[in-house]
Design a protein around this motif. Structure first.
Motif, PDB file in Angstrom:
ATOM      1  N   ASP A   8     -13.719   4.536   0.321  1.00  7.36           N
ATOM      2  CA  ASP A   8     -13.001   4.164   1.545  1.00  7.36           C
ATOM      3  C   ASP A   8     -13.075   5.239   2.622  1.00  7.36           C
ATOM      4  OD1 ASP A   8     -11.393   1.489   0.887  1.00  7.36           O
ATOM      5  OD2 ASP A   8     -11.468   2.728  -0.903  1.00  7.36           O
ATOM      6  N   ARG A  20      -5.942   5.688  11.975  1.00  2.57           N
ATOM      7  CA  ARG A  20      -4.495   5.782  12.211  1.00  2.57           C
ATOM      8  C   ARG A  20      -3.964   7.189  11.993  1.00  2.57           C
ATOM      9  NH1 ARG A  20      -5.573   1.032   9.606  1.00  2.57           N
ATOM     10  NH2 ARG A  20      -4.850  -0.909  10.599  1.00  2.57           N
ATOM     11  N   MET A 152      -0.968  -5.023  -0.955  1.00  5.56           N
ATOM     12  CA  MET A 152      -2.261  -4.673  -1.526  1.00  5.56           C
ATOM     13  C   MET A 152      -2.564  -5.529  -2.753  1.00  5.56           C
ATOM     14  SD  MET A 152      -5.108  -3.077  -1.812  1.00  5.56           S
ATOM     15  CE  MET A 152      -4.985  -2.040  -0.354  1.00  5.56           C
ATOM     16  N   HIS A 182      -6.586   2.887  -1.544  1.00  6.02           N
ATOM     17  CA  HIS A 182      -6.305   4.112  -0.777  1.00  6.02           C
ATOM     18  C   HIS A 182      -5.172   4.933  -1.407  1.00  6.02           C
ATOM     19  CE1 HIS A 182      -8.364   3.124   3.287  1.00  6.02           C
ATOM     20  NE2 HIS A 182      -8.748   2.215   2.415  1.00  6.02           N
ATOM     21  N   GLN A 183      -5.143   4.973  -2.717  1.00  5.70           N
ATOM     22  CA  GLN A 183      -4.119   5.751  -3.414  1.00  5.70           C
ATOM     23  C   GLN A 183      -4.568   5.975  -4.862  1.00  5.70           C
ATOM     24  OE1 GLN A 183      -0.562   2.945  -4.561  1.00  5.70           O
ATOM     25  NE2 GLN A 183      -1.470   2.178  -2.664  1.00  5.70           N
ATOM     26  N   ASP A 211      -7.646   7.353   5.726  1.00  2.00           N
ATOM     27  CA  ASP A 211      -6.188   7.268   5.631  1.00  2.00           C
ATOM     28  C   ASP A 211      -5.726   6.889   4.231  1.00  2.00           C
ATOM     29  OD1 ASP A 211      -6.273   7.694   8.355  1.00  2.00           O
ATOM     30  OD2 ASP A 211      -5.972   5.587   8.876  1.00  2.00           O
ATOM     31  N   GLN A 212      -4.555   7.407   3.836  1.00  2.00           N
ATOM     32  CA  GLN A 212      -3.929   7.044   2.562  1.00  2.00           C
ATOM     33  C   GLN A 212      -2.876   5.960   2.799  1.00  2.00           C
ATOM     34  OE1 GLN A 212      -5.496   8.771  -0.039  1.00  2.00           O
ATOM     35  NE2 GLN A 212      -6.610   9.376   1.800  1.00  2.00           N
ATOM     36  N   PHE A 213      -2.748   5.039   1.836  1.00  3.40           N
ATOM     37  CA  PHE A 213      -1.740   3.988   1.921  1.00  3.40           C
ATOM     38  C   PHE A 213      -0.506   4.388   1.117  1.00  3.40           C
ATOM     39  CE2 PHE A 213      -5.239   0.527   2.479  1.00  3.40           C
ATOM     40  CZ  PHE A 213      -5.460   0.974   3.768  1.00  3.40           C
ATOM     41  N   PHE A 220       2.073  -3.349   4.717  1.00  2.00           N
ATOM     42  CA  PHE A 220       1.108  -2.299   5.027  1.00  2.00           C
ATOM     43  C   PHE A 220       1.800  -1.077   5.618  1.00  2.00           C
ATOM     44  CE2 PHE A 220      -1.559  -0.044   8.045  1.00  2.00           C
ATOM     45  CZ  PHE A 220      -2.679   0.222   7.292  1.00  2.00           C
ATOM     46  N   ILE A 222       0.984   3.440   6.154  1.00  3.39           N
ATOM     47  CA  ILE A 222       0.196   4.650   5.932  1.00  3.39           C
ATOM     48  C   ILE A 222       1.075   5.722   5.279  1.00  3.39           C
ATOM     49  CG2 ILE A 222      -1.000   6.546   7.105  1.00  3.39           C
ATOM     50  CD1 ILE A 222      -2.611   4.031   7.075  1.00  3.39           C
ATOM     51  N   ASP A 223       0.510   6.434   4.332  1.00  2.57           N
ATOM     52  CA  ASP A 223       1.194   7.566   3.709  1.00  2.57           C
ATOM     53  C   ASP A 223       0.789   8.831   4.458  1.00  2.57           C
ATOM     54  OD1 ASP A 223       2.317   9.474   2.140  1.00  2.57           O
ATOM     55  OD2 ASP A 223       1.345   8.877   0.270  1.00  2.57           O
TER      56      ASP A 223
END
Length: 249
Positions: A8, A20, A152, A182-183, A211-213, A220, A222-223
């Protein structure tokens, strides 16, 4: 034997374009530098190479990946344009890795965020596993499990029940790697069949290069407290160790 999974990257043709929470090209370069320092034998890129669906984004990825001191392989994610991706570098589905075998599955569904293998790909996987009983690692983009974030989980592998049912007959499958989430994720999953009995498969997700989720989110998110990263897998005989490394960007 050391493998590294990256996933990703969500690259743009414009190397200065922002996501983001960062600049994907800069994050990609920094993660790749850390990966090279791991001295891997193989690097696996589990999808979503591009964000803007441009030929230039794939050319950038290949140029950077070719600086790695080892072979590397990729597979498509839901954001990828297959024709542009394979024009830069073909997809390889079956890779010998010492005593192990790597199977790289394409779970992409045209125009959809979720993934699916479908009857044809499931039948092909069945034939691949039937023909070879070496310890096997499966790599795919879409999670075949719930990762605990409702939004997700809704766009993971849609035919996961059929996938797990197929694997129940093949105890040589030891590891599954996925991207998309994304994690980080790590669980040992037990599956069983009347003929084989119970066997265990390690199932692992990987931080994104971009980006991390946010783990556990209903919608949705972002982390922003987490960092890009990659997963290391060390294979020793039929056993393995695996962990996640994060990269300061």
């Amino acid at each position: 034997m050391r493998l590294v999974q990256i996933t990703d990257a969500h690259l743009y043709a414009d190397i200065n374009a922002r996501s983001r929470a960062g600049v994907p090209w800069r994050q990609f370069q920094q993660v790749l530098s850390a990966v090279a320092d791991e001295q891997p034998d193989i690097v696996l890129f589990s999808g979503d190479i591009s964000q803007d669906e441009s030929a230039a984004s794939y050319a950038l990825a290949v140029q950077a990946m070719d600086t790695l001191p080892c072979p590397w392989y990729w597979l498509p994610g839901n954001h990828d344009q297959l024709a542009l991706m394979t024009a830069e570098r073909p997809l390889i589905e079956d890779v010998a890795c010492g005593a192990w075998r790597l199977l790289l599955l394409n779970t992409r569904v045209e125009g959809k965020p979720f993934g699916e293998l479908g009857n044809e790909r499931l039948a092909a996987l069945d034939e691949q596993l039937k023909s070879d009983d070496r310890p096997t690692m499966i790599v795919m983009h879409h999670p075949p499990v719930d990762v605990g974030a409702a939004w997700m989980d809704a766009i993971g592998l849609q035919d996961r029940e059929a996938f797990w049912q197929l694997l129940s007959a093949y105890p040589q499958v030891r590891i599954i790697l996925f991207g998309h989430a994304h994690q980080a994720y790590a669980q040992r999953h037990e599956i069983s069949s009347h003929e084989i009995g119970v066997h265990e498969i390690g199932v692992y997700g990987c931080p994104a290069m971009a980006d991390q989720f946010l783990p556990g989110a209903e919608y949705f998110a972002i982390d922003e407290a987490s960092r890009p990263g990659y997963r290391v897998i060390d294979l020793e005989g039929i056993e393995w160790q695996t962990w996640v490394e994060r990269v300061a960007v």
